[in-house]
Scaffold this motif. Structure first.
Motif, PDB file in Angstrom:
ATOM      1  N   VAL A 128      14.543  12.405  13.886  1.00  0.00           N
ATOM      2  CA  VAL A 128      15.262  12.401  12.611  1.00  0.00           C
ATOM      3  C   VAL A 128      15.046  13.726  11.887  1.00  0.00           C
ATOM      4  O   VAL A 128      13.913  14.179  11.721  1.00  0.00           O
ATOM      5  CB  VAL A 128      14.801  11.244  11.705  1.00  0.00           C
ATOM      6  CG1 VAL A 128      15.604  11.245  10.405  1.00  0.00           C
ATOM      7  CG2 VAL A 128      14.934   9.911  12.419  1.00  0.00           C
ATOM      8  N   THR A 129      16.139  14.324  11.454  1.00  0.00           N
ATOM      9  CA  THR A 129      16.076  15.523  10.615  1.00  0.00           C
ATOM     10  C   THR A 129      16.431  15.120   9.194  1.00  0.00           C
ATOM     11  O   THR A 129      17.484  14.518   8.951  1.00  0.00           O
ATOM     12  CB  THR A 129      17.053  16.604  11.098  1.00  0.00           C
ATOM     13  OG1 THR A 129      16.702  16.991  12.427  1.00  0.00           O
ATOM     14  CG2 THR A 129      17.001  17.831  10.192  1.00  0.00           C
ATOM     15  N   ILE A 130      15.546  15.443   8.248  1.00  0.00           N
ATOM     16  CA  ILE A 130      15.784  15.164   6.839  1.00  0.00           C
ATOM     17  C   ILE A 130      16.128  16.476   6.146  1.00  0.00           C
ATOM     18  O   ILE A 130      15.381  17.456   6.256  1.00  0.00           O
ATOM     19  CB  ILE A 130      14.550  14.539   6.171  1.00  0.00           C
ATOM     20  CG1 ILE A 130      14.204  13.207   6.833  1.00  0.00           C
ATOM     21  CG2 ILE A 130      14.777  14.344   4.673  1.00  0.00           C
ATOM     22  CD1 ILE A 130      12.914  12.584   6.328  1.00  0.00           C
ATOM     23  N   ILE A 131      17.253  16.494   5.449  1.00  0.00           N
ATOM     24  CA  ILE A 131      17.643  17.677   4.691  1.00  0.00           C
ATOM     25  C   ILE A 131      17.349  17.406   3.222  1.00  0.00           C
ATOM     26  O   ILE A 131      17.902  16.482   2.630  1.00  0.00           O
ATOM     27  CB  ILE A 131      19.134  18.000   4.878  1.00  0.00           C
ATOM     28  CG1 ILE A 131      19.453  18.200   6.368  1.00  0.00           C
ATOM     29  CG2 ILE A 131      19.523  19.242   4.080  1.00  0.00           C
ATOM     30  CD1 ILE A 131      20.930  18.365   6.659  1.00  0.00           C
ATOM     31  N   GLY A 132      16.475  18.200   2.629  1.00  0.00           N
ATOM     32  CA  GLY A 132      16.112  18.004   1.229  1.00  0.00           C
ATOM     33  C   GLY A 132      14.628  18.178   1.012  1.00  0.00           C
ATOM     34  O   GLY A 132      13.833  18.116   1.958  1.00  0.00           O
ATOM     35  N   GLY A 133      14.236  18.386  -0.250  1.00  0.00           N
ATOM     36  CA  GLY A 133      12.829  18.596  -0.560  1.00  0.00           C
ATOM     37  C   GLY A 133      12.385  17.898  -1.818  1.00  0.00           C
ATOM     38  O   GLY A 133      11.415  18.312  -2.460  1.00  0.00           O
ATOM     39  N   SER A 134      13.061  16.807  -2.168  1.00  0.00           N
ATOM     40  CA  SER A 134      12.727  16.064  -3.384  1.00  0.00           C
ATOM     41  C   SER A 134      11.977  14.783  -3.017  1.00  0.00           C
ATOM     42  O   SER A 134      11.570  14.567  -1.882  1.00  0.00           O
ATOM     43  CB  SER A 134      13.990  15.734  -4.163  1.00  0.00           C
ATOM     44  OG  SER A 134      14.819  14.883  -3.390  1.00  0.00           O
ATOM     45  N   ASN A 135      11.802  13.911  -4.021  1.00  0.00           N
ATOM     46  CA  ASN A 135      11.078  12.662  -3.790  1.00  0.00           C
ATOM     47  C   ASN A 135      11.708  11.817  -2.697  1.00  0.00           C
ATOM     48  O   ASN A 135      11.001  11.215  -1.884  1.00  0.00           O
ATOM     49  CB  ASN A 135      11.023  11.853  -5.089  1.00  0.00           C
ATOM     50  CG  ASN A 135       9.894  12.284  -5.998  1.00  0.00           C
ATOM     51  OD1 ASN A 135       8.730  12.191  -5.630  1.00  0.00           O
ATOM     52  ND2 ASN A 135      10.229  12.755  -7.182  1.00  0.00           N
ATOM     53  N   SER A 136      13.034  11.756  -2.677  1.00  0.00           N
ATOM     54  CA  SER A 136      13.699  10.921  -1.681  1.00  0.00           C
ATOM     55  C   SER A 136      13.399  11.405  -0.265  1.00  0.00           C
ATOM     56  O   SER A 136      13.181  10.594   0.646  1.00  0.00           O
ATOM     57  CB  SER A 136      15.209  10.897  -1.925  1.00  0.00           C
ATOM     58  OG  SER A 136      15.741  12.207  -1.916  1.00  0.00           O
ATOM     59  N   ALA A 137      13.366  12.713  -0.068  1.00  0.00           N
ATOM     60  CA  ALA A 137      13.088  13.264   1.254  1.00  0.00           C
ATOM     61  C   ALA A 137      11.649  12.995   1.674  1.00  0.00           C
ATOM     62  O   ALA A 137      11.372  12.608   2.815  1.00  0.00           O
ATOM     63  CB  ALA A 137      13.371  14.765   1.260  1.00  0.00           C
ATOM     64  N   VAL A 138      10.723  13.196   0.749  1.00  0.00           N
ATOM     65  CA  VAL A 138       9.305  12.983   1.042  1.00  0.00           C
ATOM     66  C   VAL A 138       9.013  11.514   1.316  1.00  0.00           C
ATOM     67  O   VAL A 138       8.309  11.169   2.275  1.00  0.00           O
ATOM     68  CB  VAL A 138       8.444  13.510  -0.124  1.00  0.00           C
ATOM     69  CG1 VAL A 138       6.997  13.055   0.018  1.00  0.00           C
ATOM     70  CG2 VAL A 138       8.514  15.029  -0.186  1.00  0.00           C
TER      71      VAL A 138
END
Length: 332
Positions: A163-173
């Motif tokens: 899985v690749t997660i794009i983003g660096g906010s709370n939802s991504a973490v």
């Protein structure tokens, strides 16, 4: 002729309805989805950043066994508050247009789930729509394929996958940590030099530990530029590209409010942020009798308004409506 039509049954819309009802105003709430749909759309096991007290509306205590309540607790709480005040909510009925009449009142047109059209009249309208229906689109090849989603509910479907997660906010973490627990191979790709400074303080150490232990691969100052059936193409900080084997992409890039109803009613927007013009002490827009409450009052940055700040908008609006009525009666 109703006194107030409220569009959106999120926490801020419910708060506005309660404050209006308390002052004797006849209210109707139209909701496109279910009650507090934005919270329903949160990840199943999400924990709030705010304390329970800061999420309260209508002076109804929010009892929680946790210092920071969870999604399921919030859903139960707002159902309880809505029932307690008998808030008249028409769920699964989407407001499609707001039209101001020559006499200063409004017609709100709507569409029900079966396609049936309806019209309602009111002296005032409060737009309190959320933003979860409108994710920020990346605009890259492959973004519209089935392997990509802008929403994360829970980790189970991704067990054992890449899985690749794009983003660096709370939802991504939060998503990354849940995915690690189901043995997913997780890579977080974020364009910033570091993760968002708004990461929940009790979560950041857990995420950093997962990165240090190699359970999560973190690629900063990078971006996904193409999504292919079995891999993604990533551009690194020096402009070079690399391929990464991939099964699913979680594009957790945030959301933006929908301005459609504001435009239909003639509300002006301020500057590049597309923020509606309104008076901060009354929440009334440039269209007399039309108000905004909650996240719709923010610009492109939906994090500008939270439940704990937006819940107070309803009181400002209700007091302004009553004050305006009193003034008219005195003039007469």
């Amino acid at each position: 002729m109703l006194d107030v039509i409220i569009i959106g049954a999120g926490p801020c819309g419910l708060s506005a309805a309660i404050e209006c009802q308390r002052r004797g105003l006849q209210v109707l709430v139209l909701e496109k989805h279910c009650l507090v749909h934005s919270i329903y759309s949160y990840p199943t096991y999400m924990q709030f950043f705010s304390t329970a007290e800061l999420l309260e509306i209508g002076d109804v205590p929010f009892a929680s066994a946790n210092d920071k309540p969870y999604r399921h607790e919030a859903l139960a709480y707002y159902r309880k508050v809505s029932d307690h005040y008998n808030v008249p909510v028409l769920a699964y009925e989407e407001a499609t247009e707001v039209v101001r009449q020559p006499d200063g009142s409004f017609v709100v047109r709507s569409e029900k789930r079966g396609g049936e059209k309806a019209e309602y009249q009111a002296r005032h309208v409060i737009i309190s729509t959320g933003y979860f229906d409108h994710p920020n689109i990346l605009g890259i090849p492959g973004e519209n394929t089935d392997k990509v989603t802008h929403y994360f509910q829970e980790a189970h479907p991704y067990t054992g996958t890449k899985v690749t997660i794009i983003g660096g906010s709370n939802s991504a973490v939060d998503a990354a940590l849940e995915l690690v627990r189901v043995n997913a191979e997780v890579t977080v790709v974020y364009r910033g030099e570091d993760l968002s400074g708004n990461i929940k303080p009790w979560v950041r150490p857990l995420f950093e530990s997962a990165v240090n232990k190699g359970k999560v691969a973190l690629r900063l100052k990078s971006r996904v530029i193409e999504i292919l059936p079995d891999r993604v193409i990533i551009e690194g900080p020096d402009g070079t590209t690399s391929e990464l084997a991939n099964d699913f992409v979680l594009a957790l890039t945030g959301f933006r409010p929908d301005r459609k109803l504001l435009f239909s009613a003639g509300v002006e927007m301020a500057g590049d942020m597309e923020k509606p013009v309104f008076h901060p002490e009354t929440m009334e827009t440039n269209v007399p009798g039309l108000y905004v409450a909650g996240v719709i009052a923010s610009g492109r940055n939906a994090n500008e308004v939270f439940i704990e700040t937006g819940r107070g908008h309803g009181k400002l609006i209700a007091e302004h409506i009553i004050g305006a009525r009193t003034s008219k009666q005195r003039i007469k």
